[in-house]
Motif scaffolding. Structure first.
Motif, PDB file in Angstrom:
ATOM      1  N   SER A  40      -0.545  10.383  -9.305  1.00 38.86           N
ATOM      2  CA  SER A  40       0.351  10.047 -10.418  1.00 38.86           C
ATOM      3  C   SER A  40       1.500   9.129 -10.021  1.00 38.86           C
ATOM      4  CB  SER A  40       0.911  11.337 -11.032  1.00 38.86           C
ATOM      5  OG  SER A  40       1.627  12.074 -10.051  1.00 38.86           O
ATOM      6  N   GLN A  41       2.074   9.321  -8.843  1.00 37.04           N
ATOM      7  CA  GLN A  41       3.214   8.503  -8.431  1.00 37.04           C
ATOM      8  C   GLN A  41       3.018   7.986  -6.999  1.00 37.04           C
ATOM      9  OE1 GLN A  41       5.701   7.418 -10.194  1.00 37.04           O
ATOM     10  NE2 GLN A  41       5.214   8.532 -12.062  1.00 37.04           N
ATOM     11  N   PRO A  42       2.116   7.029  -6.810  1.00 33.37           N
ATOM     12  CA  PRO A  42       1.904   6.508  -5.456  1.00 33.37           C
ATOM     13  C   PRO A  42       3.106   5.693  -4.986  1.00 33.37           C
ATOM     14  CG  PRO A  42       0.712   5.171  -7.038  1.00 33.37           C
ATOM     15  CD  PRO A  42       1.280   6.336  -7.805  1.00 33.37           C
ATOM     16  N   ARG A  43       3.331   5.717  -3.702  1.00 36.61           N
ATOM     17  CA  ARG A  43       4.425   4.935  -3.125  1.00 36.61           C
ATOM     18  C   ARG A  43       3.929   3.534  -2.760  1.00 36.61           C
ATOM     19  NH1 ARG A  43       5.265  10.008  -0.422  1.00 36.61           N
ATOM     20  NH2 ARG A  43       7.242  10.993  -1.018  1.00 36.61           N
ATOM     21  N   PRO A  44       4.845   2.601  -2.535  1.00 37.96           N
ATOM     22  CA  PRO A  44       4.443   1.252  -2.106  1.00 37.96           C
ATOM     23  C   PRO A  44       3.950   1.253  -0.661  1.00 37.96           C
ATOM     24  CG  PRO A  44       6.825   1.433  -2.127  1.00 37.96           C
ATOM     25  CD  PRO A  44       6.302   2.698  -2.748  1.00 37.96           C
ATOM     26  N   ILE A  45       3.328   0.154  -0.263  1.00 34.33           N
ATOM     27  CA  ILE A  45       2.759   0.030   1.080  1.00 34.33           C
ATOM     28  C   ILE A  45       3.871  -0.111   2.115  1.00 34.33           C
ATOM     29  CG2 ILE A  45       1.206  -1.329   2.538  1.00 34.33           C
ATOM     30  CD1 ILE A  45       0.045  -2.471  -0.098  1.00 34.33           C
ATOM     31  N   SER A  46       3.691   0.545   3.235  1.00 30.01           N
ATOM     32  CA  SER A  46       4.569   0.356   4.386  1.00 30.01           C
ATOM     33  C   SER A  46       3.829  -0.501   5.405  1.00 30.01           C
ATOM     34  CB  SER A  46       4.938   1.704   5.014  1.00 30.01           C
ATOM     35  OG  SER A  46       5.477   1.516   6.312  1.00 30.01           O
ATOM     36  N   MET A  47       4.368  -1.680   5.704  1.00 30.01           N
ATOM     37  CA  MET A  47       3.744  -2.544   6.709  1.00 30.01           C
ATOM     38  C   MET A  47       3.838  -1.913   8.101  1.00 30.01           C
ATOM     39  SD  MET A  47       2.529  -5.221   5.204  1.00 30.01           S
ATOM     40  CE  MET A  47       2.264  -4.634   3.543  1.00 30.01           C
ATOM     41  N   PHE A 146      25.562   3.762   1.861  1.00 31.71           N
ATOM     42  CA  PHE A 146      24.860   4.998   2.210  1.00 31.71           C
ATOM     43  C   PHE A 146      24.052   5.511   1.018  1.00 31.71           C
ATOM     44  CE2 PHE A 146      28.222   5.127   5.457  1.00 31.71           C
ATOM     45  CZ  PHE A 146      27.473   5.448   6.579  1.00 31.71           C
ATOM     46  N   LEU A 147      24.527   5.214  -0.181  1.00 29.16           N
ATOM     47  CA  LEU A 147      23.843   5.673  -1.387  1.00 29.16           C
ATOM     48  C   LEU A 147      22.748   4.711  -1.824  1.00 29.16           C
ATOM     49  CD1 LEU A 147      27.027   6.772  -3.397  1.00 29.16           C
ATOM     50  CD2 LEU A 147      25.460   8.253  -2.130  1.00 29.16           C
ATOM     51  N   ARG A 148      22.960   3.399  -1.598  1.00 32.25           N
ATOM     52  CA  ARG A 148      22.016   2.405  -2.109  1.00 32.25           C
ATOM     53  C   ARG A 148      20.780   2.236  -1.227  1.00 32.25           C
ATOM     54  NH1 ARG A 148      22.908   2.541  -7.046  1.00 32.25           N
ATOM     55  NH2 ARG A 148      21.243   0.983  -7.108  1.00 32.25           N
ATOM     56  N   TRP A 149      20.922   2.364   0.093  1.00 29.60           N
ATOM     57  CA  TRP A 149      19.775   2.164   0.977  1.00 29.60           C
ATOM     58  C   TRP A 149      18.603   3.095   0.642  1.00 29.60           C
ATOM     59  CZ3 TRP A 149      18.068  -1.399   4.308  1.00 29.60           C
ATOM     60  CH2 TRP A 149      18.971  -2.317   4.852  1.00 29.60           C
ATOM     61  N   PRO A 150      18.816   4.407   0.465  1.00 28.04           N
ATOM     62  CA  PRO A 150      17.669   5.285   0.158  1.00 28.04           C
ATOM     63  C   PRO A 150      16.989   4.935  -1.164  1.00 28.04           C
ATOM     64  CG  PRO A 150      19.560   6.572   0.885  1.00 28.04           C
ATOM     65  CD  PRO A 150      20.061   5.190   0.648  1.00 28.04           C
ATOM     66  N   ILE A 151      17.746   4.375  -2.101  1.00 31.59           N
ATOM     67  CA  ILE A 151      17.168   4.022  -3.399  1.00 31.59           C
ATOM     68  C   ILE A 151      16.298   2.774  -3.272  1.00 31.59           C
ATOM     69  CG2 ILE A 151      17.703   3.306  -5.765  1.00 31.59           C
ATOM     70  CD1 ILE A 151      20.335   4.895  -5.498  1.00 31.59           C
ATOM     71  N   SER A 152      16.812   1.757  -2.597  1.00 34.25           N
ATOM     72  CA  SER A 152      16.084   0.490  -2.466  1.00 34.25           C
ATOM     73  C   SER A 152      15.039   0.516  -1.366  1.00 34.25           C
ATOM     74  CB  SER A 152      17.072  -0.653  -2.190  1.00 34.25           C
ATOM     75  OG  SER A 152      17.921  -0.855  -3.288  1.00 34.25           O
ATOM     76  N   GLY A 153      15.280   1.310  -0.334  1.00 30.86           N
ATOM     77  CA  GLY A 153      14.357   1.381   0.787  1.00 30.86           C
ATOM     78  C   GLY A 153      14.538   0.234   1.758  1.00 30.86           C
ATOM     79  N   LYS A 154      13.849   0.331   2.867  1.00 37.80           N
ATOM     80  CA  LYS A 154      13.919  -0.714   3.885  1.00 37.80           C
ATOM     81  C   LYS A 154      13.018  -1.887   3.503  1.00 37.80           C
ATOM     82  CE  LYS A 154      14.916   2.376   7.779  1.00 37.80           C
ATOM     83  NZ  LYS A 154      14.451   2.855   9.108  1.00 37.80           N
ATOM     84  N   TYR A 155      13.446  -3.061   3.918  1.00 37.72           N
ATOM     85  CA  TYR A 155      12.629  -4.267   3.739  1.00 37.72           C
ATOM     86  C   TYR A 155      11.940  -4.523   5.081  1.00 37.72           C
ATOM     87  CZ  TYR A 155      11.402  -8.752   1.543  1.00 37.72           C
ATOM     88  OH  TYR A 155      10.722  -9.803   0.970  1.00 37.72           O
ATOM     89  N   GLU A 156      10.783  -3.896   5.262  1.00 37.38           N
ATOM     90  CA  GLU A 156      10.057  -4.018   6.524  1.00 37.38           C
ATOM     91  C   GLU A 156       9.481  -5.427   6.683  1.00 37.38           C
ATOM     92  OE1 GLU A 156       8.510   0.639   6.637  1.00 37.38           O
ATOM     93  OE2 GLU A 156       7.107  -0.975   6.173  1.00 37.38           O
ATOM     94  N   ILE A 157       9.070  -5.747   7.909  1.00 38.24           N
ATOM     95  CA  ILE A 157       8.412  -7.031   8.153  1.00 38.24           C
ATOM     96  C   ILE A 157       7.232  -7.167   7.197  1.00 38.24           C
ATOM     97  CG2 ILE A 157       7.037  -8.364   9.803  1.00 38.24           C
ATOM     98  CD1 ILE A 157       8.683  -7.085  12.037  1.00 38.24           C
ATOM     99  N   ASN A 158       7.197  -8.259   6.475  1.00 39.48           N
ATOM    100  CA  ASN A 158       6.108  -8.481   5.520  1.00 39.48           C
ATOM    101  C   ASN A 158       5.005  -9.290   6.205  1.00 39.48           C
ATOM    102  OD1 ASN A 158       4.433  -8.876   3.377  1.00 39.48           O
ATOM    103  ND2 ASN A 158       5.932  -9.900   2.070  1.00 39.48           N
ATOM    104  N   CYS A 159       4.106  -8.599   6.875  1.00 42.23           N
ATOM    105  CA  CYS A 159       3.021  -9.256   7.615  1.00 42.23           C
ATOM    106  C   CYS A 159       2.167 -10.125   6.693  1.00 42.23           C
ATOM    107  CB  CYS A 159       2.138  -8.220   8.294  1.00 42.23           C
ATOM    108  SG  CYS A 159       3.040  -7.019   9.297  1.00 42.23           S
ATOM    109  N   LEU A 160       1.988  -9.669   5.451  1.00 44.09           N
ATOM    110  CA  LEU A 160       1.114 -10.375   4.521  1.00 44.09           C
ATOM    111  C   LEU A 160       1.705 -11.716   4.091  1.00 44.09           C
ATOM    112  CD1 LEU A 160      -0.038  -7.424   2.220  1.00 44.09           C
ATOM    113  CD2 LEU A 160      -1.093  -8.285   4.308  1.00 44.09           C
TER     114      LEU A 160
END
Length: 626
Positions: A40-47, A146-160
């Motif tokens: 029902s609620q899949p998460r986005p891909i983690s590179m 401290f509040l915004r990072w957990p909401i937006s998440g990390k911007y990991e290396i975008n290999c694609l």
């Protein structure tokens, strides 16, 4: 599975087979949980967790594109900076953490990793600042972050962004997600595997991403097979189209409907790709063409240690075309790499190769009487489509400027003139954060004015305004008991403006006001369009040659409508009187050639006459002896 290279990830080895590996893989989210599109609620891909199953993610993170925010950042040859612009306060500040002269570190203007992402993430490869959330014991961090990072998440290396050859890969979509502060979703949406509804920027500070669903990810179920695996068209060598998203340049002389008349770099037009020259190994330290066989390009020893110099030098201009005598591979010593023509440079005195880079004659726009302007993808956010498309004019990037590079050779450069409000202490200038200037001098700078002229360009700044703002900044800093001797300054158009004891504006030269310039190598023109081709010395050695005597635009918000220029000789470190005199001699060279030819003919006739007389004497003498 056996790998030909020990100590590397499963996907980082090479068993000798040149065919591409088919990537039918399982996708993982940031919790390292397998992604199933039916939940029902899949998460986005983690590179990190998906690509990192077979590839060394930390090794990639040390690469040139991904390490600039770390404490182990390498300097290398000066390159294109990020540029922080604010039209309303007449500011454009070159930003880089690499210690390049004329660029300022994000920390110099109180720019945290979060603020960096919000400003520059449209053309950001991920990793680096994208994963530098503040630690719990960081007392200097903005509490909001401290509040915004957990909401937006990390911007990991975008290999694609580089290695996904699928035409559905769309980095403009990644930029849109980044603009919404949906950093953890950017790579997923850009890949075309899923759509996302919702914006992290619109969620309140106390939103809980674990229990609330303000952002919904919907995967394309047709892309998953019966085993929940997905085929990704991954290639080892990134297509040039992927490079273009961040590394395009637009000539403003013929923009828009005449864009079609521009020719591509001669290497790409001949069928090569960017990655044929700009190569890298597992560490992703891409060769930049600045390491030459016989020259140390700069004084950055740590940067040079990151490369095998005997190999990297083979992929510079001279290493490829003329050969790298220090190469291990015999073919690389010979030149003509990948079928490159070996230039003969007939008739060109060797001193040219000591004083000029290859790019001085072969790259960039052909010089004209006055420099032109270009826009670049990263600085001006080109390539954004749809409602979030932009049409930025600032900063004005001036080109081509023929200036001495770090290796002492004259090379073509792109250039910007810094403009900012700052504080000078012990002759060291530090820019003020734009948000602080806005707070201090909102009225004086007309921030509340609706629709000022040239909103997307320089808004004219008067000396009266400069004086008022400098006084306000001085008052602000005195009230905060700043270091004694500090004074407010404004940098623009190559000058530093400061108040004297009478409260009057005084402008002086200062190192901080010097333009920031970086060498360019593309687009490379065909040899027939190079300077001096077909023996035309006048391309450079004439009294009005734009290569030496061209006019370089001075860009400033102070009287921006008036033309202000400097001579190209100022940047090349050349003596204009000497080169004018030297160019003057070329006026008589055609005459001299005629005179030399006539003189040679006369000398030849005289010698022939004497030779005939000598033969006659010999014949007569021989006849008498019979």
């Amino acid at each position: 599975m056996w790998s030909a290279e020990k100590g590397k990830g499963l996907g980082d080895g090479h068993d000798g087979n040149r065919s591409s590996i088919s990537h039918v893989i399982t996708l993982y989210d940031e919790k390292d949980v397998e992604i199933k599109p039916s939940v029902s609620q899949p998460r986005p891909i983690s590179m990190r967790n998906t690509c990192g199953k077979c590839h060394d993610y930390e090794a990639m993170a040390s690469g040139w594109h991904f390490h600039s925010g770390t404490t182990n950042v390498l300097t290398g040859r000066v390159g294109e900076p990020w540029v922080l612009t604010d039209t309303r306060i007449r500011t454009q500040i070159p930003i880089s953490n690499r210690g390049w002269k004329g660029a300022y570190k994000p920390s110099d203007i109180d720019m945290s990793a979060w603020k960096f992402l919000k400003q520059f993430s449209s053309h950001f490869p991920g990793g680096n600042y994208g994963e530098m959330e503040p630690s719990d014991d960081d007392e200097d961090a903005d509490p909001e972050e401290f509040l915004r990072w957990p909401i937006s998440g990390k911007y990991e290396i975008n290999c694609l962004a580089c290695h996904h050859a699928d035409r559905k890969q769309n980095q403009s979509d990644a930029a849109l997600q980044a603009a919404r502060e949906n950093f953890r979703w950017a790579a997923t949406v850009a890949s075309g595997l899923a759509t996302v509804k919702g914006a992290a920027s619109e969620l309140d500070d106390f939103y809980d991403p674990e229990t609330e669903y303000g952002i919904v990810t919907s995967y394309d179920k047709s892309r998953f097979d019966a085993n929940n695996k997905v085929f990704l068209d991954i290639v080892r060598k990134p297509p040039s189209n992927r490079c273009y998203y961040c590394h395009s340049t637009q000539d403003l002389k013929t923009p828009g409907k005449y864009e079609w008349i521009h020719n591509e770099d001669v290497h790409l037009a001949s069928g090569m790709s960017c990655s044929d020259c700009h190569r890298n190994g597992v560490d992703h330290m891409i060769t930049r063409g600045d390491i030459e066989p016989n020259h140390n390009p700069h004084s950055s020893s740590k940067y040079l240690e990151a490369f095998d110099l005997k190999k990297a030098a083979s992929y510079s201009c001279s290493g490829c075309h003329l050969g790298n005598p220090n190469a291990v591979d015999a073919s690389n010593k010979m030149g003509g790499h990948l079928g490159a023509p070996i230039p003969e440079h007939k008739g060109i005195p060797p001193i040219h190769f000591e004083k000029l880079s290859c790019t001085a004659c072969h790259s960039g726009k052909l010089p004209e009487g006055k420099t032109g302007r270009v826009r670049t993808a990263r600085i001006h956010k080109l390539g954004l489509h749809g409602k979030h498309a932009m049409n930025k004019q600032l900063p004005h990037v001036i080109t081509p400027v023929f200036a001495k590079a770090e290796n002492g050779k004259i090379s073509p450069h792109n250039m910007i003139w810094p403009s900012f409000w700052g504080v000078k202490t012990n002759d060291v200038v530090k820019p003020l954060p734009p948000i602080l200037v806005r707070e201090i001098a909102s009225d004086e700078l007309g921030l509340e004015t609706d629709n000022p002229e040239r909103l997307n360009d320089w808004i004219e700044l008067s000396e009266e305004q400069i004086a008022k703002v400098l006084k306000l900044i001085n008052d602000e800093y005195k009230s905060e008991d700043e270091k004694p001797g500090s004074e407010a300054v404004y940098i623009a158009g190559g000058s530093l403006f400061v108040l004297n004891n009478k409260g009057e504006i005084v402008s002086t030269a200062h190192e901080a006001a010097e333009p920031y310039k970086w060498p360019i190598a593309h687009d490379v023109r065909p040899a027939s369009q190079s300077l001096g081709s077909n023996g035309n010395c006048a391309d450079c050695h004439s009294q009005d040659s734009p290569f030496i005597f061209g006019n370089v635009e001075i860009d400033t918000p102070i009287k921006p409508g008036e033309e202000q220029t400097l001579s190209m000789t100022e940047f090349g470190g050349l003596d204009p009187s000497y080169y004018q005199s030297f160019a003057f001699t070329f006026l008589f060279r055609p005459w001299m050639k005629v005179i030399v030819i006539i003189a040679s003919a006369l000398i030849g006739l005289v010698l022939l006459l004497f030779a005939l007389k000598g033969i006659d004497r010999i014949v007569k003498t021989a006849g008498k002896n019979k």
